[in-house]
Motif scaffolding. Sequence first.
Motif, PDB file in Angstrom:
ATOM      1  N   SER A   1      47.079  33.422  42.233  1.00 10.75           N
ATOM      2  CA  SER A   1      47.182  33.364  40.773  1.00 10.75           C
ATOM      3  C   SER A   1      48.375  32.523  40.330  1.00 10.75           C
ATOM      4  O   SER A   1      48.326  31.856  39.288  1.00 10.75           O
ATOM      5  N   MET A   2      49.444  32.545  41.110  1.00  8.13           N
ATOM      6  CA  MET A   2      50.634  31.757  40.774  1.00  8.13           C
ATOM      7  C   MET A   2      50.324  30.266  40.746  1.00  8.13           C
ATOM      8  O   MET A   2      50.983  29.493  40.035  1.00  8.13           O
ATOM      9  N   LEU A   3      49.321  29.841  41.510  1.00 11.48           N
ATOM     10  CA  LEU A   3      48.952  28.428  41.548  1.00 11.48           C
ATOM     11  C   LEU A   3      48.235  28.001  40.277  1.00 11.48           C
ATOM     12  O   LEU A   3      48.392  26.863  39.816  1.00 11.48           O
ATOM     13  N   PHE A   4      47.465  28.917  39.676  1.00 12.94           N
ATOM     14  CA  PHE A   4      46.608  28.537  38.556  1.00 12.94           C
ATOM     15  C   PHE A   4      47.115  28.999  37.189  1.00 12.94           C
ATOM     16  O   PHE A   4      46.869  28.323  36.186  1.00 12.94           O
ATOM     17  N   TYR A   5      47.776  30.153  37.132  1.00 18.17           N
ATOM     18  CA  TYR A   5      48.163  30.719  35.835  1.00 18.17           C
ATOM     19  C   TYR A   5      49.584  30.340  35.445  1.00 18.17           C
ATOM     20  O   TYR A   5      50.497  30.308  36.286  1.00 18.17           O
ATOM     21  N   GLY A   6      49.751  30.085  34.133  1.00 18.21           N
ATOM     22  CA  GLY A   6      51.064  29.721  33.631  1.00 18.21           C
ATOM     23  C   GLY A   6      52.058  30.856  33.700  1.00 18.21           C
ATOM     24  O   GLY A   6      53.256  30.638  33.887  1.00 18.21           O
ATOM     25  N   LYS A   7      51.562  32.091  33.546  1.00 16.89           N
ATOM     26  CA  LYS A   7      52.461  33.249  33.592  1.00 16.89           C
ATOM     27  C   LYS A   7      51.755  34.412  34.271  1.00 16.89           C
ATOM     28  O   LYS A   7      50.595  34.704  33.975  1.00 16.89           O
ATOM     29  N   ILE A   8      52.479  35.077  35.170  1.00 17.97           N
ATOM     30  CA  ILE A   8      51.951  36.237  35.887  1.00 17.97           C
ATOM     31  C   ILE A   8      52.783  37.452  35.517  1.00 17.97           C
ATOM     32  O   ILE A   8      54.000  37.474  35.730  1.00 17.97           O
ATOM     33  N   VAL A   9      52.138  38.458  34.953  1.00 19.08           N
ATOM     34  CA  VAL A   9      52.805  39.732  34.656  1.00 19.08           C
ATOM     35  C   VAL A   9      52.328  40.749  35.687  1.00 19.08           C
ATOM     36  O   VAL A   9      51.122  40.933  35.866  1.00 19.08           O
TER      37      VAL A   9
END
Length: 395
Positions: free
Chosen positions: A25-33
């Motif tokens: 997810s870190m590769l695709f999403y601008g922010k990870i909560v």
Amino acid sequence: MFQKICIKSKERDNQKIDISFLVDSMLFYGKIVVLAHKEELITLLNYFGEEFLKELIISGRLDLRIRENILGSMLFPDDKYNIDLFSGKDKSYSAILYEAHREVIRNSVKNQKFSDDLSKITQPFVYTGDITEQIRADFENVNLLKKLLPIYIHSRLPEFQLPNELQIEITKDSSFGPFDAYSLNSNIDIADFNSLSKQLKGENHFDFNYSGFLLALSESKGDIFIASHFESELVTTKLYSAFIGQQLEDLIQRRLKSQENLNLFDEYVLADCHTIGDAFVNGLVSKKDLLDLLEKADKFRDWLLKVPDDKNLIGEYHKEVTRETFADKLPTKATRFVIFEGIGVALDLAGAGGIGTAIATGLSAVDNFFLDKLIAGWKPNQFIDNNLKPMIKKQ
């Protein structure tokens, strides 16, 4: 697209967080909560290590929120249930950080330093108390419960056959200490369910009770809260996702049905009338008149609240308006005579010495229809015809 995603615990998994999915997810999403309690923190520390975890947070790759409370279901004796928010007594999120780190490294000095450092770069997350009120409101939504329970049963044992006409209700009937206790009744044969489960699952069988169902109901409602709070996509379990879909569909369908009922009510009951909103906006109804009307509408709204969700408003209105009352069964004059003479006799017996009969006679002369209204009782058309229509009728 791919702006923000919120990740919480995995269900029934010792790992608690899917680290592989998190990294992807870190590769695709601008922010990870990431919502984490003690067990999730331990997983993060085991895979990332203390320093790399700090680097991910400081660089903005990871927004770590420490959960200070969680939703849980309670099982009381005699198959009573409840749901509530739970948190450690007097435990701030810094204490949760300390305890999680201590599970990885048994050094109180390092544990405290980690807690202090992470407290500066993370934030707590707390469910507000009204979440439990929203969940308990769903206890009364029978139509929703009838959709959710089959999903839960199928997730536990797909082979089990549900009744053709599923029945379910949740009622509050007692209390245990500070907690209310609810009974969940349905026509599902729990003995048959457990028998089939033992046969198919063997050692993996667990006797069925409804606490898991209520937890799924609660967590899915909590997930809606989380997604709304962070304005993000939400990673949750397949079961909770199915519950969320039904809850949102139920919300939308209830709104659509309410609007349909209002449209029909305007068309058939309030024909040739402005809506009260249009009348106010166009200056046909003053602020003072509007307040007065809204006050008089209290009894009408109370009646509306009692109309079942699965009923048609026009049909229920017509049924109530045409409902036969005690007054309809008696000749009007005879009704007045019997009641008012009764009042007079009662007063005379109490020592009024004939004055009571005179008062009764005088009352019937002054108010020619008061008693009829008293016996007939209130009906919703009284507000519509006597208060609303005169104010919004088109000229």
